[in-house]
Structure formats: C-alpha cells, structure tokens
Design a protein around this motif. Structure first.
Motif, PDB file in Angstrom:
ATOM      1  N   GLU A 258      -5.434  10.004   4.709  1.00  0.00           N
ATOM      2  CA  GLU A 258      -4.124   9.390   4.431  1.00  0.00           C
ATOM      3  C   GLU A 258      -2.989  10.182   5.073  1.00  0.00           C
ATOM      4  OE1 GLU A 258      -6.877   8.259   1.038  1.00  0.00           O
ATOM      5  OE2 GLU A 258      -6.393  10.096   2.168  1.00  0.00           O
ATOM      6  N   CYS A 259      -3.169  11.513   5.201  1.00  0.00           N
ATOM      7  CA  CYS A 259      -2.109  12.358   5.751  1.00  0.00           C
ATOM      8  C   CYS A 259      -1.934  12.133   7.253  1.00  0.00           C
ATOM      9  CB  CYS A 259      -2.415  13.827   5.480  1.00  0.00           C
ATOM     10  SG  CYS A 259      -2.590  14.221   3.703  1.00  0.00           S
ATOM     11  N   ALA A 260      -3.089  12.136   7.980  1.00  0.00           N
ATOM     12  CA  ALA A 260      -3.015  11.973   9.435  1.00  0.00           C
ATOM     13  C   ALA A 260      -2.510  10.594   9.803  1.00  0.00           C
ATOM     14  CB  ALA A 260      -4.388  12.226  10.044  1.00  0.00           C
ATOM     15  N   ARG A 261      -2.878   9.632   9.010  1.00  0.00           N
ATOM     16  CA  ARG A 261      -2.436   8.261   9.300  1.00  0.00           C
ATOM     17  C   ARG A 261      -1.055   7.955   8.710  1.00  0.00           C
ATOM     18  NH1 ARG A 261      -7.694   4.275   8.522  1.00  0.00           N
ATOM     19  NH2 ARG A 261      -9.218   5.570   9.641  1.00  0.00           N
ATOM     20  N   LYS A 262      -0.503   8.951   8.014  1.00  0.00           N
ATOM     21  CA  LYS A 262       0.816   8.800   7.398  1.00  0.00           C
ATOM     22  C   LYS A 262       0.868   7.587   6.467  1.00  0.00           C
ATOM     23  CE  LYS A 262       3.214  11.080  11.204  1.00  0.00           C
ATOM     24  NZ  LYS A 262       4.318  10.991  12.208  1.00  0.00           N
ATOM     25  N   LEU A 263      -0.178   7.495   5.645  1.00  0.00           N
ATOM     26  CA  LEU A 263      -0.248   6.392   4.694  1.00  0.00           C
ATOM     27  C   LEU A 263       0.349   6.783   3.349  1.00  0.00           C
ATOM     28  CD1 LEU A 263      -3.900   5.195   5.426  1.00  0.00           C
ATOM     29  CD2 LEU A 263      -1.755   4.215   6.290  1.00  0.00           C
TER      30      LEU A 263
ATOM     31  N   ASP B 156      10.479  15.850   1.584  1.00  0.00           N
ATOM     32  CA  ASP B 156      10.204  17.128   0.921  1.00  0.00           C
ATOM     33  C   ASP B 156       8.732  17.254   0.521  1.00  0.00           C
ATOM     34  OD1 ASP B 156      12.943  17.888   0.969  1.00  0.00           O
ATOM     35  OD2 ASP B 156      13.290  16.496  -0.706  1.00  0.00           O
ATOM     36  N   CYS B 157       7.841  16.424   1.097  1.00  0.00           N
ATOM     37  CA  CYS B 157       6.422  16.398   0.699  1.00  0.00           C
ATOM     38  C   CYS B 157       5.553  17.134   1.711  1.00  0.00           C
ATOM     39  CB  CYS B 157       5.910  14.965   0.583  1.00  0.00           C
ATOM     40  SG  CYS B 157       6.780  13.982  -0.647  1.00  0.00           S
ATOM     41  N   LYS B 158       4.477  17.743   1.196  1.00  0.00           N
ATOM     42  CA  LYS B 158       3.466  18.373   2.036  1.00  0.00           C
ATOM     43  C   LYS B 158       2.127  17.720   1.702  1.00  0.00           C
ATOM     44  CE  LYS B 158       1.108  22.697   3.034  1.00  0.00           C
ATOM     45  NZ  LYS B 158       0.943  24.140   2.671  1.00  0.00           N
ATOM     46  N   CYS B 159       1.510  17.062   2.662  1.00  0.00           N
ATOM     47  CA  CYS B 159       0.286  16.268   2.426  1.00  0.00           C
ATOM     48  C   CYS B 159      -0.959  17.058   2.809  1.00  0.00           C
ATOM     49  CB  CYS B 159       0.352  14.974   3.241  1.00  0.00           C
ATOM     50  SG  CYS B 159      -1.030  13.839   2.898  1.00  0.00           S
ATOM     51  N   THR B 160      -1.958  17.053   1.928  1.00  0.00           N
ATOM     52  CA  THR B 160      -3.266  17.690   2.183  1.00  0.00           C
ATOM     53  C   THR B 160      -4.359  16.667   1.897  1.00  0.00           C
ATOM     54  OG1 THR B 160      -2.393  19.849   1.483  1.00  0.00           O
ATOM     55  CG2 THR B 160      -4.812  19.594   1.610  1.00  0.00           C
ATOM     56  N   ASN B 161      -5.157  16.372   2.905  1.00  0.00           N
ATOM     57  CA  ASN B 161      -6.221  15.379   2.726  1.00  0.00           C
ATOM     58  C   ASN B 161      -7.382  15.962   1.925  1.00  0.00           C
ATOM     59  OD1 ASN B 161      -7.344  12.701   3.382  1.00  0.00           O
ATOM     60  ND2 ASN B 161      -8.918  13.915   4.439  1.00  0.00           N
TER      61      ASN B 161
ATOM     62  N   GLY C 252     -11.936  11.437  -0.160  1.00  0.00           N
ATOM     63  CA  GLY C 252     -11.748  10.238  -0.957  1.00  0.00           C
ATOM     64  C   GLY C 252     -10.348  10.089  -1.515  1.00  0.00           C
ATOM     65  N   SER C 253      -9.467  11.069  -1.242  1.00  0.00           N
ATOM     66  CA  SER C 253      -8.100  10.978  -1.773  1.00  0.00           C
ATOM     67  C   SER C 253      -7.193  11.911  -0.961  1.00  0.00           C
ATOM     68  CB  SER C 253      -8.091  11.349  -3.259  1.00  0.00           C
ATOM     69  OG  SER C 253      -6.813  11.115  -3.815  1.00  0.00           O
ATOM     70  N   TYR C 254      -6.108  12.395  -1.599  1.00  0.00           N
ATOM     71  CA  TYR C 254      -5.191  13.305  -0.934  1.00  0.00           C
ATOM     72  C   TYR C 254      -4.413  14.038  -2.024  1.00  0.00           C
ATOM     73  CZ  TYR C 254      -1.540   9.990  -2.185  1.00  0.00           C
ATOM     74  OH  TYR C 254      -0.689   9.183  -2.890  1.00  0.00           O
ATOM     75  N   GLU C 255      -3.763  15.145  -1.638  1.00  0.00           N
ATOM     76  CA  GLU C 255      -2.876  15.883  -2.535  1.00  0.00           C
ATOM     77  C   GLU C 255      -1.508  15.980  -1.874  1.00  0.00           C
ATOM     78  OE1 GLU C 255      -4.671  19.624  -3.269  1.00  0.00           O
ATOM     79  OE2 GLU C 255      -6.259  18.807  -4.588  1.00  0.00           O
ATOM     80  N   CYS C 256      -0.460  15.839  -2.694  1.00  0.00           N
ATOM     81  CA  CYS C 256       0.902  15.879  -2.171  1.00  0.00           C
ATOM     82  C   CYS C 256       1.712  16.902  -2.970  1.00  0.00           C
ATOM     83  CB  CYS C 256       1.539  14.496  -2.271  1.00  0.00           C
ATOM     84  SG  CYS C 256       3.101  14.346  -1.380  1.00  0.00           S
ATOM     85  N   GLU C 257       2.271  17.893  -2.260  1.00  0.00           N
ATOM     86  CA  GLU C 257       3.080  18.929  -2.909  1.00  0.00           C
ATOM     87  C   GLU C 257       4.536  18.780  -2.456  1.00  0.00           C
ATOM     88  OE1 GLU C 257       1.503  22.746  -2.105  1.00  0.00           O
ATOM     89  OE2 GLU C 257      -0.546  22.227  -2.749  1.00  0.00           O
TER      90      GLU C 257
END
Length: 636
Positions: free
Chosen positions: A525-530, A536-541, A544-549
């Motif tokens: 989801e992070c690489a595809r910017k979904l 102000d978000c930091k995305c970690t794939n 099966g899901s993702y984490e957003c800080e």
C-alpha cells in the motif's frame, strides 16, 4: 445270448433316442454370444464387424486386445502344427492374430495349434455363407480333452464374406490391424451381478465331470466372498429331462427317472447293468437344490452354504467309493448345520406320480428367454442373462463376473493385481489430481476420470484437467485448493465459506488465489500510495496490511487516512461519547412518549365506542333499567 445282447442294445438306443427327443422338446433356442471386432487398417476395411465368441479358451470379458492379422501360406485350416513361433511377436511388436479357415478338424484343435505357435488370438473364417455360429469344444474327444484346459487365448468366428476381404487385403501386402473388444459382451447394468451355474451331481462322466468338480472346489472361496458381501446373487440349476409317455413303463425309464418319468438323468456309467442309476443322480440333484433353498430361506440367509455342501459331498460321497447317496449326504448336511428335516420335506416323495415344484421349475427355466439361450449342455454358466463362453476356470470366470459390474461399483476382489491392471498407478491414468486427492477411479473395465467426494465435500469438474471443491466445508479439504500461508504467527487464506466455490485473495492481497499457480501476493500500500498519504504520515508496509506513523505526537485516524492532534482526538472521542449518551436519552424519551400516547389514545377510543353502543343496548355499567308491569306482566 448274442440275440439278447442285440435286443438290449436296441432298447438302450431307443431310450437314447427318446431322451434326445425329450431334450428337443425342452429346448430349441441357442443364442450366439458375440464380441465386437474393429478394423483399424487398411482404410478400405475400416469399421466394426461382428464375431462369435468361441466356447473354449479365455475371452477377455470387459477388455480389449489389439493386434495384426497373419494368414498362413500353408496349413491354412490349422489342423496340423505350425512352425515354432510362427505367430509369435518380437519385442516391441504388436500381438499377432492367426487367421485360419474352417474345416477338416475341431475348432479347438485349430486354436490350440495356433497358440502353440505364439498366436495371441485366433480368427476362424467360416467356409460357408451363413450367420454366425458358436465354436463349441469337442468335450467327448479323448485327445481334445488333453489340450482343451490349456487353451488360454481368445478365439472368434467371422463370416465368410468378411474373412475373404481380410485375405484379399493381406494378399495385397496391406497391414491389417484389428481390435477385439469384449467390453460390451457382458451386460453391466448395476452394482450386483446375477449368475447361474448349471451343473450335475454325477461325478463319473469323465473329464467333463472332473472339470466341474475342480471348478466348484476352486471357485468356492471367491463365490462366497462375493455372495457374503452382497455383490452377487447366485442360483444353482440342474438340467433334467422327462421320459416320453411311450417309454414310461420301460425298465430304462424306471431306472433313470423319478416321479413316474417326469424327471430323469442319464445313467452315470452309461451302463444300466451296474453302478448307480440316473434316478439316484436326479434325486441328489434335487437334494442339492433343496439345500440351497433351505439355506437361502433360513434366518439369517446363508445361500453360500450350497458351495460348502457340494464341495464336501464331492469329497466325502464319491460314486467310486460307493458313498453316493442320502446317508452320506445327510452326514454332510449335519456337519454344516443344515436343517436335514427341512431338506427332506423339500425333496418330497420321488416315487409319487405327481409334479415336484422344484424340478418342474428347473425344466421351465432351462428354456431360454430374452437374450439368454436354452441350456442344453453341462456345465453352463449364465452371467447377467448371458451365457459365458470359455473354459471353466476360476480366474477366467471371475473376470467375466467382474465385467458385469457397473463402472466404479466393482468389489475389491475384482481390482486385485491378479485380476486386472490398475491404470491409475501409471501417471494417475491421465486424470486430475492434487496431492492425495485424485479423480482417477480404477475399475475392472478400465479407469474412469470422475471428480471425487472427499469427507462430504463434492468436487466438480471434467475429471481430466479440473476438479474444484464446492459447498460448505470445502475449506477443510486441502483448503479448497486455494492459497494459504502463515508468517510470524499470522495466517491468511484465499478460501472462505462465504463463497461456495472459487478462491479469493483476502484484503491486502492480490493474485489468482490458486494453491498451485501464483497464489496471493501482498499489496504494498505504501509503494502504490494507496494508504498513509497525509503530509505528516510515515508509511511502513507489512504482510497483508500496513502501518502508518504520524510525526509530532499526532494520532493516525485510520478511517480518514489522516493525522490529527492527539488531544483533539481525545476530545473528539469524548464528544462522541457525550453525543451517544444524549442520543440514547432522546431515544428513551421518545419511546416513553410513544407508549403514553398509545395508552391515552386507546383509552379515549374505548370510551367513545362505549358511548355509541350505549345508545342501542344496555351496558353492564349502566344499572338496571326499570320495567313497568301490571299484575306481574310486563307491558309491551
């Protein structure tokens, strides 16, 4: 003295003629059992033709046999021996079928000579223009009796016109390839085979009787397994003749018949002056029929005891030991716990001038009906209303019975290595498979590709390239053929009971969802910017899901994919709680008001209805209405 011998011989001849006449009256319909013959080449002869199964050797019931036809340049009738290996195939070559002309010697002799020279099968060409006939075996020939039991190849008779065409093609140096097919020679309608064995209790009639005795002993175990398992319905039968009216009072008829000439059997030794008489044979035949009847009607049913009785009787009560008779027979019955009194009652009185229903039935069913011909020779085996052709051999007969089952309903004994080749063992028979689950079902008549039923879950498809689990519970059987994986204690599956068929990748994955092809792949989801795309978000794939800080102590609000102030978030949460409380209070107040409203409305309606009704009739709440009367009589 010589004159007396001639007179005696004349009487015997007359009786023989009378018996033959009786047989003709009882019978007269002989059915030719056929198998299919397909010409594969040359092109000019391609097609399917008729052929008649020989009544000796081993027809391949339920199977096929392909080969090339060879017509000898000498010894065309096959009455003499062929050169060694004249018809034998070399390694890698197709089997060779001998084409032999009819005439000058027994059919069986021709087949035996061809078999000795390596032929895989024999086609006998008729020498006259007529319909197909059955090639019978020369049972009474002492020379033939030595090789008949050893004939192990199939044979068939073809009509003259077709045989001439084959010879012409061969003379033109054309390759003649044919396939003999016995798959439809035996009816196979359902999961139970019905068969009859026509036999005789006489054990002194030479090689034919010896073959019957040996067959019963050898086949007994197989027959009892099939009968106990409910796979067969077996019925024994015995041929009986009657004495023509003109000979009933003759000494010969009295010696060979019971019930005043109604039921007869030939003299065992064919000598009226010594040994046992025909009437003793027909009485024992009747006893064996009654043993079957009593055992079959007992509780529980035990029809297989017929095989035990007949086998033991043949061993313990032989004619040559002078033990053949009722005393020995009843000893055998007692040892097998067969009701002797019931058997005696079934036999009745052999001296009575009356019909015996058991033997009368034997004479009736001796006459052919439908596709089954008359029974005129012993022994005769009838399977699913078709007369068995071939030698009386345990394995050969079992194969014929196994050919009588509907595909996939074969009993286990028909699928043993000694009876048939498991086609599913070689490349799974070309059928679909996945792990231990396969669509290949081995049957006696050949493999069948049919999607299986596993633990109550039905697979559906063509059985060759595709089978798929359908219905509830399908995910419990190899996960329905769908992708599944566990990583770091987290499990994901493409199979769901919400879908009755098919595989669907779970949320956060994509792909064809198949267990064997591709499966499901994590969506980044992070690489595809979904997701997690706020400033102000930091995305970690993750798998099966993702984490957003969120930066600066902000709180990620998943539903709106944004970052908010943590305090604002808390106040918002508090606001939500207050809103919910107010909403709940309003709901309770509204419900209470509705109840009060309904109660008052009902009370008002009740009072209005009572007021209206009071105008027309007195009500209980109104008091008694005074009625004026004079002298106890109410005024009108």
């Amino acid at each position: 003295m010589e004159k007396m011998k001639r007179m005696k011989g004349l009487r015997i001849a007359l009786l023989a003629a009378a018996v033959m006449l009786a047989v003709e009256l009882v019978s007269g319909n002989f059915v030719v059992e056929e198998n299919s013959l397909a010409v594969m080449s040359p092109e000019s002869l391609k097609g399917t033709y008729r052929s008649a199964i020989g009544n000796f050797g081993v027809p391949k019931y339920g199977g096929t046999l392909s080969g090339v036809v060879i017509y000898p340049t000498v010894n065309m009738k096959g009455c003499g021996k062929f050169p060694h290996d004249h018809f034998r195939s070399n390694s890698g070559e197709r089997p060779k079928f001998a084409l032999i002309d009819r005439g000058d010697c027994y059919f069986a002799t021709k087949v035996w000579n061809a078999q000795q020279a390596g032929a895989a099968a024999v086609l006998v060409v008729d020498n006259r223009d007529e319909d197909l006939i059955t090639m019978n075996s020369p049972e009474e020939d002492p020379v033939a009796s030595k090789y008949l039991p050893n004939i192990s190849i199939p044979s068939a008779l073809i009509i003259k016109k077709f045989g001439d065409k084959l010879k012409t093609a061969l003379s033109n140096k054309e390759l003649v390839a044919i396939k003999l097919d016995w798959r439809e020679a035996m009816p196979h309608p359902d999961e139970r085979v019905e068969y009859e064995f026509w036999t005789n209790s006489n054990d002194e009639c030479g090689p034919k009787c010896d073959d019957q005795v040996e067959f019963v002993r050898n086949f007994k175990g197989v027959a009892q397994i099939l009968e106990r398992g409910g796979y067969t319905q077996f019925t024994p039968h015995y041929i009986t003749w009657f004495c023509p009216q003109a000979f009933i009072e003759s000494k010969q008829c009295k010696a060979q018949c019971i019930n005043n000439g109604r039921y007869c059997a030939p003299d065992p030794e064919l000598d009226f002056t010594r040994g046992y008489d025909g009437k003793q044979v027909v009485t024992e035949n009747l006893r064996q029929l009654c043993v079957f009847k009593v055992a079959n009607e007992s509780l529980p049913r035990q029809p297989w005891k017929w095989w035990d009785y007949v086998t033991d009787f043949q061993i313990r009560c032989r004619m040559k030991d002078n033990r053949y008779g009722p005393e020995c027979a009843e000893e055998v019955m007692k040892s097998l716990s067969i009701d002797v009194d019931a058997v005696r009652k079934c036999i009745g009185d052999p001296n009575a001038d009356a019909d015996n229903e058991i033997l009368k039935h034997q004479q009736d069913v001796q006459v052919g009906e439908g596709v089954r011909g008359d029974v005129t020779i012993l022994p005769t085996l009838v399977i699913n209303q078709r007369q068995y052709r071939g030698k009386l051999d345990k394995t050969a007969v079992l194969k014929a019975i196994c050919a009588g089952y509907l595909e996939t309903t074969d009993p286990p004994i028909c699928l043993s290595d000694t009876i048939e080749t498991n086609e599913c063992a070689d490349n799974n028979g070309g059928c679909w498979e996945r792990g231990s689950i396969t669509a290949c079902k081995d049957t006696f008549r050949g493999r069948v590709c049919e999607c299986p039923l596993v633990h109550g879950v039905q697979f559906e498809g063509d059985g060759y390239t595709h089978c798929e689990a359908h219905g509830l519970g399908r995910c419990k059987v190899q996960n329905g053929g769908c992708w599944e994986e566990t990583r770091l204690g987290v499990y994901h599956s493409a199979c769901s009971d919400y879908h009755h068929h098919g595989c669907h990748c779970p949320l956060g994955f994509e792909g064809n969802a198949s267990k064997v092809e591709g499966g499901c792949v994590d969506i980044d989801e992070c690489a595809r910017k979904l997701k997690c795309q706020c400033p102000d978000c930091k995305c970690t794939n993750t798998w099966g899901s993702y984490e957003c800080e969120c930066a600066n102590d902000l709180l990620y609000f998943h539903e709106h994919d944004t970052c908010i102030n943590r305090k604002s978030g808390q106040s918002k949460a508090a606001g939500w709680v207050v809103s919910l409380i107010v909403l709940a209070g309003l709901s309770v107040l509204g419900l209470g008001s509705y109840v009060v409203y309904k109660y008052r409305l009902r009370t008002y309606m009740d009072s209005e209805i009572r007021a209206i009704m009071a105008q027309y009739m007195p009500l209980d709440s109104q008091g008694e209405v005074q009625n004026h009367s004079h002298n106890g009589v109410r005024e009108p």
